[in-house]
Design a protein around this motif. Structure first.
Motif, PDB file in Angstrom:
ATOM      1  N   GLU A 135     -47.117 100.819 -39.507  1.00 31.17           N
ATOM      2  CA  GLU A 135     -46.701  99.726 -40.386  1.00 31.17           C
ATOM      3  C   GLU A 135     -47.534  99.650 -41.660  1.00 31.17           C
ATOM      4  OE1 GLU A 135     -45.603  98.582 -36.169  1.00 31.17           O
ATOM      5  OE2 GLU A 135     -47.321  99.509 -37.187  1.00 31.17           O
ATOM      6  N   ASP A 136     -48.760 100.163 -41.624  1.00 28.58           N
ATOM      7  CA  ASP A 136     -49.672 100.058 -42.768  1.00 28.58           C
ATOM      8  C   ASP A 136     -49.666 101.295 -43.663  1.00 28.58           C
ATOM      9  OD1 ASP A 136     -50.547  97.534 -41.890  1.00 28.58           O
ATOM     10  OD2 ASP A 136     -51.994  98.468 -40.519  1.00 28.58           O
ATOM     11  N   VAL A 137     -48.995 102.360 -43.235  1.00 27.40           N
ATOM     12  CA  VAL A 137     -49.080 103.624 -43.968  1.00 27.40           C
ATOM     13  C   VAL A 137     -48.557 103.507 -45.399  1.00 27.40           C
ATOM     14  CG1 VAL A 137     -48.204 105.998 -44.040  1.00 27.40           C
ATOM     15  CG2 VAL A 137     -49.154 105.079 -41.911  1.00 27.40           C
ATOM     16  N   ARG A 141     -38.490 108.289 -44.597  1.00 25.86           N
ATOM     17  CA  ARG A 141     -38.236 107.615 -43.323  1.00 25.86           C
ATOM     18  C   ARG A 141     -39.420 106.742 -42.923  1.00 25.86           C
ATOM     19  NH1 ARG A 141     -35.879 112.602 -42.715  1.00 25.86           N
ATOM     20  NH2 ARG A 141     -37.494 113.585 -41.440  1.00 25.86           N
ATOM     21  N   VAL A 142     -40.626 107.195 -43.240  1.00 22.05           N
ATOM     22  CA  VAL A 142     -41.800 106.350 -42.966  1.00 22.05           C
ATOM     23  C   VAL A 142     -41.702 105.043 -43.748  1.00 22.05           C
ATOM     24  CG1 VAL A 142     -44.298 106.149 -43.224  1.00 22.05           C
ATOM     25  CG2 VAL A 142     -43.309 108.293 -42.408  1.00 22.05           C
ATOM     26  N   GLU A 143     -41.401 105.170 -45.024  1.00 21.12           N
ATOM     27  CA  GLU A 143     -41.398 103.992 -45.889  1.00 21.12           C
ATOM     28  C   GLU A 143     -40.221 103.055 -45.610  1.00 21.12           C
ATOM     29  OE1 GLU A 143     -43.581 105.710 -49.873  1.00 21.12           O
ATOM     30  OE2 GLU A 143     -41.480 106.246 -49.550  1.00 21.12           O
ATOM     31  N   ASN A 144     -39.065 103.636 -45.300  1.00 20.02           N
ATOM     32  CA  ASN A 144     -37.847 102.827 -45.221  1.00 20.02           C
ATOM     33  C   ASN A 144     -37.414 102.463 -43.810  1.00 20.02           C
ATOM     34  OD1 ASN A 144     -37.510 102.984 -48.082  1.00 20.02           O
ATOM     35  ND2 ASN A 144     -36.679 105.050 -47.834  1.00 20.02           N
ATOM     36  N   VAL A 145     -37.946 103.181 -42.801  1.00 21.58           N
ATOM     37  CA  VAL A 145     -37.518 102.922 -41.423  1.00 21.58           C
ATOM     38  C   VAL A 145     -38.716 102.624 -40.519  1.00 21.58           C
ATOM     39  CG1 VAL A 145     -36.278 103.814 -39.409  1.00 21.58           C
ATOM     40  CG2 VAL A 145     -35.497 104.419 -41.713  1.00 21.58           C
ATOM     41  N   TYR A 146     -39.593 103.610 -40.369  1.00 26.31           N
ATOM     42  CA  TYR A 146     -40.623 103.517 -39.337  1.00 26.31           C
ATOM     43  C   TYR A 146     -41.628 102.400 -39.607  1.00 26.31           C
ATOM     44  CZ  TYR A 146     -38.785 108.197 -38.309  1.00 26.31           C
ATOM     45  OH  TYR A 146     -37.971 109.270 -38.022  1.00 26.31           O
ATOM     46  N   ALA A 147     -42.014 102.214 -40.856  1.00 24.66           N
ATOM     47  CA  ALA A 147     -42.985 101.172 -41.165  1.00 24.66           C
ATOM     48  C   ALA A 147     -42.414  99.786 -40.910  1.00 24.66           C
ATOM     49  CB  ALA A 147     -43.443 101.286 -42.612  1.00 24.66           C
ATOM     50  N   THR A 148     -41.096  99.679 -40.965  1.00 28.64           N
ATOM     51  CA  THR A 148     -40.440  98.396 -40.723  1.00 28.64           C
ATOM     52  C   THR A 148     -40.109  98.200 -39.249  1.00 28.64           C
ATOM     53  OG1 THR A 148     -39.476  98.424 -42.940  1.00 28.64           O
ATOM     54  CG2 THR A 148     -38.446  96.969 -41.307  1.00 28.64           C
ATOM     55  N   GLU A 149     -39.593  99.241 -38.614  1.00 30.54           N
ATOM     56  CA  GLU A 149     -39.123  99.127 -37.231  1.00 30.54           C
ATOM     57  C   GLU A 149     -40.190  99.461 -36.194  1.00 30.54           C
ATOM     58  OE1 GLU A 149     -35.421 101.130 -36.678  1.00 30.54           O
ATOM     59  OE2 GLU A 149     -34.524 100.277 -38.502  1.00 30.54           O
ATOM     60  N   GLY A 150     -41.303 100.040 -36.608  1.00 29.59           N
ATOM     61  CA  GLY A 150     -42.427 100.249 -35.707  1.00 29.59           C
ATOM     62  C   GLY A 150     -42.469 101.591 -35.013  1.00 29.59           C
ATOM     63  N   PHE A 151     -43.528 101.787 -34.242  1.00 32.31           N
ATOM     64  CA  PHE A 151     -43.831 103.071 -33.623  1.00 32.31           C
ATOM     65  C   PHE A 151     -42.679 103.593 -32.765  1.00 32.31           C
ATOM     66  CE2 PHE A 151     -45.679 105.880 -30.441  1.00 32.31           C
ATOM     67  CZ  PHE A 151     -46.568 106.652 -31.172  1.00 32.31           C
ATOM     68  N   ASP A 152     -42.035 102.741 -32.010  1.00 31.37           N
ATOM     69  CA  ASP A 152     -40.988 103.183 -31.087  1.00 31.37           C
ATOM     70  C   ASP A 152     -39.756 103.721 -31.797  1.00 31.37           C
ATOM     71  OD1 ASP A 152     -42.481 102.564 -28.834  1.00 31.37           O
ATOM     72  OD2 ASP A 152     -41.737 100.506 -28.746  1.00 31.37           O
TER      73      ASP A 152
END
Length: 576
Positions: A158-160, A58-69
């Motif tokens: 975004e950088d993770v 989810r970090v790689e495919n969602v959160y890093a793209t869509e951001g912290f919120d």
């Protein structure tokens, strides 16, 4: 009711294989092997919903793209820990509000990231990669922790993925650097090179890391699980305060191996580990380690999170029962009895210049309270390679070791290290002071630690320049009650809290613990510090208090009496 996993079910049936239970009604502790695996609190619920390590996708495919919120709260404040990520403290929130605000009110939109470094071993290539990540993605921040990690700050979600890519390209990772799992394995920083080493723990550490870091079967433990393995006679991995430790010894018939310790931990309920009295052959060490982990997984207390560390299970069971369950239910055979480790031969921080078994040298240097940065780490890598080395190690005492240095390059290295602020010949207080992250970045902290400790060291160096104290008095500064800086095992341990000053206002200060120590700090045996009733000092008063205490000790010391012995001998009034 959640179905028991096969491994737990095998040990849950038949009942006659279980330890005897009391006849009176027992309170459910959430022990999987006794009570079943139904979650009994919110933290256990999200862990039971699936493999927590799946959050990486989810970090790689969602959160890093869509951001912290876009981050799900259970991921943000729960599962992210298994990836070495914590939200850091929002700037400008004072310590008085730490316990008053909800997590979402305390947290910033940036992360602390812990890089997992089992055994503290780094190549210069790895060091350069960490340095580059620090300067490019973490505002040039880096701390060397007392868990042999490097911790970064100001990391954006975004950088993770890119940070992971760079770390993993050189054999590093953040997997299970935090969380209810088997965290980084402390290892002797001089493993494989020290002239006086009993046994090299590197093969054991490497095999555990390769086989079990990221193993879903061990990713849902009751709480965090800390490991330490050393084969050096200085006992340099603070083995008395880990959940499991393997300490090098020589069995009179079986030769070199390990003494097994379990159940140590500090925080608000400090407890030193206990020997099980067993000898662990080198070839059995990995199996014994994973068996202890599985025992904790199955029998550890899960109902109340503040009682879920293994130290509470050991306190209730006692060492003999723990050994019996380990041998009968997990190993399937008895372990031989074995000798206890001898008293530590010298301090375990390895500061200074020391000869290796191959005739070259390793050099231990002291950053001030573990605070470094990416720019410094890059320059360190340059220096290490310039003197012909490729290996660096971090220590559980927030120190840096450079390995494999020829005698003809020692002067160049030590001069270069001093120029970087990494002292090979530090003052006693610079050498023996450690500090946790503190209020600058940590959501749990109440007071500043790094700056307070650095200022105190500078003052003590000035005021006590002509005073000799041997061994050096350790000063550990912690920002909250959780004891990440091991305050109960320091000569002078400081627990951050708000203190009411003489004019009635509240300011940053500390509760004082005195006379603690571990086997690696020139103690006859490990012991916890004492607290003096009502004794608290403000941050501003700290240099005055420590100076006064040191001068009293020097004036009253009997023969080769240590500070810890003196602190437990004298009256409370003397310690004020």
């Amino acid at each position: 009711m959640t179905t028991l996993s096969a491994s737990v079910q095998d040990r849950a049936d038949p009942p006659d294989q279980q330890p005897a239970r009391p006849s009176r009604p027992r309170r459910c502790h959430g022990q999987w092997a006794v009570d079943g695996t139904e979650p009994l609190n919110a933290g256990e619920v999200f862990k039971a919903e699936g493999n927590v390590l799946d959050v990486r996708g989810r970090v790689e495919n969602v959160y890093a793209t869509e951001g912290f919120d876009s981050i799900d709260p259970d991921d943000l404040r729960g599962r992210f820990r298994w990836l070495g990520l914590y939200t850091q403290r929002k700037p400008g929130i004072d310590g008085g509000r730490t316990a008053q605000l909800e997590p979402h009110e305390l947290e910033d939109r940036h992360f602390m990231m812990r890089i997992r470094i089992d055994g503290g071993a780094l190549s210069t290539e790895q060091l350069r990669v960490v340095a580059g990540i620090s300067t490019e993605f973490a505002r040039d921040t880096a701390d060397i922790t007392d868990r042999q990690n490097i911790q970064l700050h100001w990391v954006r979600i975004e950088d993770v993925p890119e940070i992971w890519r760079r770390l993993e390209a050189v054999g590093l990772q953040t997997t299970e650097a935090c969380g209810d799992c088997t965290r980084v394995i402390l290892g002797s920083p001089v493993a494989g090179i020290a002239r006086d080493e009993i046994i090299d723990p590197t093969p054991v550490i490497d095999e555990i890391s390769r086989r079990y870091v990221g193993d879903p079967e061990l990713a849902n433990l009751p709480r965090k699980f800390k490991s330490a393995i050393t084969g050096h006679p200085s006992q340099d991995v603070v083995h008395e305060i880990n959940d499991i430790s393997l300490v090098g010894v020589v069995h009179p018939q079986l030769g070199p191996g390990y003494d097994l310790w379990v159940g140590g931990g500090l925080s608000t309920n400090a407890r030193l580990a206990e020997r099980l009295g067993t000898f662990v052959r080198p070839e059995d060490a990995v199996e014994v380690w994973v068996s202890v982990v599985r025992l904790f997984r199955d029998y550890g207390y899960r109902r109340l999170r503040n009682k879920a560390r293994m130290k509470f299970l050991l306190a209730d069971w006692g060492a003999p029962r723990f050994r019996e369950v380990l041998e009968t239910e997990y190993l399937g055979r008895p372990l031989p009895d074995g000798p206890a480790p001898a008293r530590a031969t010298r301090p375990g921080d390895h500061v200074g210049v020391h000869e290796q078994r191959d005739g070259r040298h390793y050099v231990g240097a002291t950053p001030l309270v573990g605070r470094v940065n990416g720019t410094l780490l890059r320059r360190l890598a340059d220096l290490v390679e310039r003197v012909g080395s490729r290996r660096v190690r971090l220590t559980p005492h927030q120190k840096v070791l450079v390995l494999d240095v020829g005698a003809d390059r020692l002067a160049e290295l030590t001069t270069g290290l001093e120029q970087l602020g990494l002292s090979v010949r530090p003052s006693p207080f610079r050498r023996s002071t450690i500090a946790c992250t503190g209020i600058e970045y940590c959501k749990l902290a109440i007071v500043d630690t790094k700056g307070t400790a650095a200022d105190t060291v500078a003052e003590l160096e000035r005021r006590l320049a002509g005073v000799t104290v041997e061994p050096p008095i350790s000063l550990h500064v912690n920002g909250c009650p959780n004891s990440c800086a091991r305050i109960q095992t320091a000569d002078i341990g400081l627990k951050g809290q708000l203190v009411t000053s003489q004019d009635g206002t509240q300011e940053a200060g500390f509760q004082v613990h005195l006379g603690g120590g571990l086997a690696s700090t020139d103690r006859d045996e490990a012991g916890l510090g004492r607290t003096v009733r009502g004794l608290k000092v403000t941050a501003a008063q700290l240099p005055d208090y420590v100076e006064r205490l040191v001068r009293r000790f020097v004036g009253e010391q009997r023969g080769d009496e240590t500070f810890a012995q003196w602190a437990h001998r004298v009256s409370e009034e003397t310690l004020r």
